[in-house]
Design an enzyme around this catalytic site. Structure first.
Site, PDB file in Angstrom:
ATOM      1  N   CYS A 221      -7.235  -6.522   4.126  1.00 30.67           N
ATOM      2  CA  CYS A 221      -7.004  -6.484   5.511  1.00 30.67           C
ATOM      3  C   CYS A 221      -7.029  -5.200   6.275  1.00 30.67           C
ATOM      4  O   CYS A 221      -6.948  -4.171   5.126  1.00 30.67           O
ATOM      5  CB  CYS A 221      -5.455  -7.375   5.870  1.00 30.67           C
TER       6      CYS A 221
ATOM      7  N   GLU B 201     -10.853   0.050  -5.957  1.00 31.86           N
ATOM      8  CA  GLU B 201     -11.871  -0.387  -4.924  1.00 31.86           C
ATOM      9  C   GLU B 201     -12.712   0.767  -4.428  1.00 31.86           C
ATOM     10  O   GLU B 201     -12.384   2.032  -4.306  1.00 31.86           O
ATOM     11  CB  GLU B 201     -11.048  -0.737  -3.548  1.00 31.86           C
TER      12      GLU B 201
ATOM     13  N   LYS C  78      -1.017  -1.031  -4.287  1.00 33.39           N
ATOM     14  CA  LYS C  78      -2.197  -0.430  -3.970  1.00 33.39           C
ATOM     15  C   LYS C  78      -1.988   1.024  -3.444  1.00 33.39           C
ATOM     16  O   LYS C  78      -1.423   1.245  -2.628  1.00 33.39           O
ATOM     17  CB  LYS C  78      -3.138  -1.327  -2.988  1.00 33.39           C
TER      18      LYS C  78
ATOM     19  N   LYS D  94      -3.543   4.494  -2.568  1.00 33.47           N
ATOM     20  CA  LYS D  94      -4.877   5.034  -1.889  1.00 33.47           C
ATOM     21  C   LYS D  94      -5.048   6.411  -2.350  1.00 33.47           C
ATOM     22  O   LYS D  94      -4.040   7.321  -2.470  1.00 33.47           O
ATOM     23  CB  LYS D  94      -4.424   5.464  -0.111  1.00 33.47           C
TER      24      LYS D  94
ATOM     25  N   ASP E 184      -4.405  -8.748  -0.908  1.00 33.61           N
ATOM     26  CA  ASP E 184      -3.910  -7.506  -0.213  1.00 33.61           C
ATOM     27  C   ASP E 184      -3.648  -7.545   1.413  1.00 33.61           C
ATOM     28  O   ASP E 184      -4.756  -7.248   2.227  1.00 33.61           O
ATOM     29  CB  ASP E 184      -4.728  -6.261  -0.584  1.00 33.61           C
TER      30      ASP E 184
ATOM     31  N   ASP F  64      -7.659   2.463  -4.543  1.00 38.89           N
ATOM     32  CA  ASP F  64      -8.690   2.461  -3.474  1.00 38.89           C
ATOM     33  C   ASP F  64      -9.010   3.823  -2.891  1.00 38.89           C
ATOM     34  O   ASP F  64      -8.057   4.626  -2.427  1.00 38.89           O
ATOM     35  CB  ASP F  64      -8.108   1.909  -2.234  1.00 38.89           C
TER      36      ASP F  64
ATOM     37  N   THR G  54       0.704  -1.070  -0.032  1.00 39.63           N
ATOM     38  CA  THR G  54      -0.034   0.064  -0.032  1.00 39.63           C
ATOM     39  C   THR G  54       0.824   1.337  -0.021  1.00 39.63           C
ATOM     40  O   THR G  54       1.819   1.342   0.773  1.00 39.63           O
ATOM     41  CB  THR G  54      -0.835   0.094   1.203  1.00 39.63           C
TER      42      THR G  54
ATOM     43  N   ASP H   3      -1.044  -6.892   3.316  1.00 38.90           N
ATOM     44  CA  ASP H   3       0.439  -6.472   3.712  1.00 38.90           C
ATOM     45  C   ASP H   3       0.346  -5.734   4.876  1.00 38.90           C
ATOM     46  O   ASP H   3       1.307  -4.939   5.267  1.00 38.90           O
ATOM     47  CB  ASP H   3       0.789  -5.312   2.445  1.00 38.90           C
TER      48      ASP H   3
ATOM     49  N   LYS I  85     -12.827  -9.055   3.866  1.00 36.52           N
ATOM     50  CA  LYS I  85     -12.155  -8.871   4.956  1.00 36.52           C
ATOM     51  C   LYS I  85     -12.606  -9.432   6.036  1.00 36.52           C
ATOM     52  O   LYS I  85     -13.742  -9.361   6.310  1.00 36.52           O
ATOM     53  CB  LYS I  85     -12.010  -7.354   5.004  1.00 36.52           C
TER      54      LYS I  85
ATOM     55  N   ASP J  62     -15.957  -2.622  -1.529  1.00 33.03           N
ATOM     56  CA  ASP J  62     -15.319  -2.785  -0.023  1.00 33.03           C
ATOM     57  C   ASP J  62     -16.484  -2.487   1.067  1.00 33.03           C
ATOM     58  O   ASP J  62     -17.068  -3.371   1.727  1.00 33.03           O
ATOM     59  CB  ASP J  62     -13.949  -2.154  -0.076  1.00 33.03           C
TER      60      ASP J  62
END
Length: 334
Positions: A281, A208, A155, A157, A303, A182, A132, A305, A253, A231
């Protein structure tokens, strides 16, 4: 009669390496709850199962209230509450996740089997996890991305306005990595098409939760040039049917599903409806990641991490070799 079980739980706080920022804010530590469910062994000692959860303010959860909800079941465990009855005793969410995973761990230890033998799933193999990149300015995100550009899957953000520049800067800093993004519900109907186009231009392969949960109807009527993954809009099996026209994938998740029990059933149901799977997660230790590896096998995106974002993981944590994460040792979980 079910054996008497002893329940204990505690809040732990794990510093994050450098900080972690998404559209809803920043934090410098991961507050997790560890639940321990134990029973007497034939030789007189205790067999202890462990589970970890991360209460999430987005869903009205706090560490203190989650801990209270877990400990309120001490008498019920003492009188025989088991994993199956737990599913209706608590709603899907962080508290049930910690207890459900602790009970799976206990079952594996009592049976002297690994978790995949109990679930009837294939033995887990090493997987490639996303890494991330926190939300920031295009310049700061490009700098962070350049340090992680050797990783195969990143990933990113995002946070709303300015995301086109962020996406372009990240892609320039990591020309060879697969990118997923995301938005954490930060886009609007007004900028959705523009941001989707920017992601497509940058070669992003999955987005996401671009729109707020409950306000994502536009996804059903707009052309989606990039796969879109639910999500915050999806929690357990009851969430699935209404999302078929809006999303191409769902993010499972354990803190949303309320544990591995529901996650296993949800993964099967989602595949039957034609969804691709992402297994995600919260920022947490390896104890929270280990159960997710059971359902991550065969997922389109992994995902997991969380421990890589901490200043330090717990003892006997998962083995990470770059972006490759290996199945847990029995000393950690399962």
């Amino acid at each position: 009669m079910m054996p008497s079980l002893t329940l204990a739980a505690r809040i732990e706080r794990w510093p994050i390496a450098g900080g972690f920022t998404i559209s809803r804010g920043a934090k410098t530590e991961a507050a997790v709850i560890v639940a321990e469910v134990s029973r007497q062994s034939p030789n007189g000692g205790a067999i202890v199962g462990r589970g970890e959860c991360v209460p999430y303010a987005r869903y009205g959860e706090t560490p203190e209230a989650t801990l209270e909800a877990i400990l309120a079941l001490r008498d019920a465990f003492h009188t025989g509450l088991d994993r199956q009855s737990l599913q209706s005793r608590l709603p899907a969410g962080a508290a049930r996740n910690a207890l459900d995973c602790a009970l799976w761990d206990l079952e594996a230890k009592v049976a002297k089997k690994r978790i995949w033998e109990l679930t009837g799933r294939p033995e887990p193999k090493p997987l490639t996890t996303a890494f991330t990149i926190s939300l920031g300015t295009p310049e700061s995100m490009a700098e962070a991305t350049s340090k992680a550009a050797h990783r195969p899957l990143l990933k990113i953000k995002l946070g709303g306005e300015g995301d086109e520049a962020r996406i372009a800067a990240v892609r320039k800093a990591a020309p060879k990595s697969e990118l997923i993004v995301d938005a954490n519900e930060a886009w609007t109907g007004g900028n959705l098409a523009r941001h989707l186009a920017a992601c497509a231009e940058a070669g992003v392969t999955m987005i996401e939760q671009p729109l707020p949960a409950g306000q994502d109807q536009a996804l059903a009527s707009i052309k989606r040039p990039v796969a879109v993954c639910a999500d915050e809009s999806v929690h357990d099996r009851t969430s699935l049917e209404g999302l078929r026209e809006r999303y191409d994938a769902i993010n499972i998740k354990l803190d949303k599903t309320g544990g591995l029990t529901e996650a296993l059933a949800m993964a099967d149901a989602a595949r039957a409806l034609g969804f691709d799977l992402m297994v995600g997660c919260m920022v947490a230790t390896s104890l929270a990641m280990a159960p997710a590896l059971v359902i991550a096998q065969g997922a389109r995106v992994v995902d997991l991490d969380g421990p890589l974002l901490l200043a330090k993981d717990r003892d006997n944590g998962l083995r990470y070799d770059g972006s490759t994460v290996y199945p847990p040792d029995a000393s950690l979980w399962g």
